[in-house]
Write a protein that holds these residues in place. Structure first.
Motif, PDB file in Angstrom:
ATOM      1  N   ASN A   1       0.649  -1.121  -0.002  1.00  0.00           N
ATOM      2  CA  ASN A   1      -0.062  -0.079  -0.148  1.00  0.00           C
ATOM      3  C   ASN A   1       0.974   1.241  -0.020  1.00  0.00           C
ATOM      4  OD1 ASN A   1      -2.524   1.570   0.565  1.00  0.00           O
ATOM      5  ND2 ASN A   1      -1.329   2.087   2.353  1.00  0.00           N
TER       6      ASN A   1
ATOM      7  N   GLN B   1       2.424   1.952  -3.494  1.00  0.00           N
ATOM      8  CA  GLN B   1       1.596   2.235  -4.223  1.00  0.00           C
ATOM      9  C   GLN B   1       1.121   3.659  -4.320  1.00  0.00           C
ATOM     10  OE1 GLN B   1      -1.369  -0.957  -3.995  1.00  0.00           O
ATOM     11  NE2 GLN B   1      -0.683  -2.018  -5.527  1.00  0.00           N
TER      12      GLN B   1
ATOM     13  N   GLU C   1       3.818   5.934  -5.217  1.00  0.00           N
ATOM     14  CA  GLU C   1       4.189   6.031  -6.735  1.00  0.00           C
ATOM     15  C   GLU C   1       3.008   7.123  -7.249  1.00  0.00           C
ATOM     16  OE1 GLU C   1       5.749   1.609  -7.880  1.00  0.00           O
ATOM     17  OE2 GLU C   1       3.598   1.810  -7.669  1.00  0.00           O
TER      18      GLU C   1
END
Length: 312
Positions: A69, A72, A75
């Protein structure tokens, strides 16, 4: 000549990222899942902070989803006020995230370990304004941070801050709320402690806690050196009114009171204009937020390089 160098650079870009991409230096800090190391990209000389999550610790504490998590979410972000993910790779024993180097220490250190507890008003205003910009960037991406505290706010060499450690952050589906007693004792909002559904409101409570602690040299609802049990701290957060000492001028007192409103529907930042309401508060009248977001405002304090020097 230029074309040859360009081709060399493109070849470099295509190389897989491994531990051999970096030179590793000293440990910068330790956390529940592993360590943060100073590292340098061999090809460019750029310095980063490598967050190593030990796989055994991650599995033992069922933190696989949390680690994925965080990667991500990082990112998806692009803000000068939130740490950036430069690279990610894994080794036999670790999951590694290579992040923005922030070598000026964390706000907890600056508040409590340099001179008298607390910071001067100009620094409080500047850091709070930059954190506010970071929160607004996260909220535009429908991300709730959920772990606002001084040790998660890091300074760079020049004195700018970034929000770090997004392991507890969560992305909201459109129009949805979340529930879960997540965060750090003493900094959790009343709606989190009360097991209610919540959204972006908890981060504005967190900003209120941060501004209070930067000003007073202690966290809200707790005396200096006091260590109340979790149940007592939760009772205070839900029911006890705030007290403001002589360090609080009118504008910072009003801002803290508005951000630390126990009712999220009336809390500053949770109304129609969101974070714009916070930026428009009179405490920030000396801040030009457009210039701040462009990186054109000089920090009021530059960390002493020797205190946080990376040993090569």
């Amino acid at each position: 000549m230029f074309f040859e160098r360009f081709l060399q650079w493109k070849m470099l870009e295509r190389r897989p990222i491994t531990k051999y991409t970096f030179r590793q230096y000293r440990v910068l800090g330790k956390g529940g899942f592993g360590e943060v190391w100073a590292c340098q990209v061999r090809a460019t000389g750029m310095m980063y902070a490598c967050k190593k999550l030990e796989k055994t610790h991650v599995k033992k504490r069922r933190g696989e989803a949390m680690a994925l998590n965080e990667k991500q979410i990082l990112e998806a972000l692009d803000s000068r006020f939130v740490v950036s993910l430069g690279y990610a790779y894994e080794t036999k024993h670790s999951l590694c995230m290579v992040l923005t180097m922030m070598s000026g220490g964390d706000l907890k250190f600056h508040i409590h370990n340099i001179g008298q507890p607390g910071l001067d008003k100009n620094r409080v205003r500047f850091y709070a304004a930059e954190v506010c910009c970071g929160i607004m960037h996260l909220h535009r991406k429908s991300i709730v941070y959920r772990d606002m505290k001084p040790e998660n706010i890091l300074l760079d060499d020049n004195g700018h801050i970034r929000i770090s450690d997004l392991g507890l952050a969560v992305r909201l589906s459109e129009g949805s709320l979340v529930r879960g007693k997540v965060g750090t004792a003493g900094y959790m909002a009343p709606e989190v402690i009360g097991h209610k559904h919540y959204g972006l409101s908890v981060d504005w409570w967190g900003l209120g806690c941060l501004i209070y602690e930067m000003t007073a040299g202690k966290s809200p609802l707790r005396q200096k050196g006091e260590h109340p049990k979790a149940a007592e701290m939760e009772r205070r957060i839900q029911h006890q009114p705030l007290e403001f000492g002589e360090k609080f001028g009118k504008s910072v007192k009003n801002l803290c009171s508005s951000l630390l409103n126990k009712d999220p529907s009336e809390r500053l930042g949770c109304l129609a204009s969101g974070g714009k309401d916070v930026q428009d508060h009179r405490f920030f009248r000396k801040i030009n937020f457009r210039m701040l977001e462009a990186g054109l405002v000089e920090p009021p304090f530059k960390p002493d390089a020797s205190t946080f020097k990376i040993n090569h």
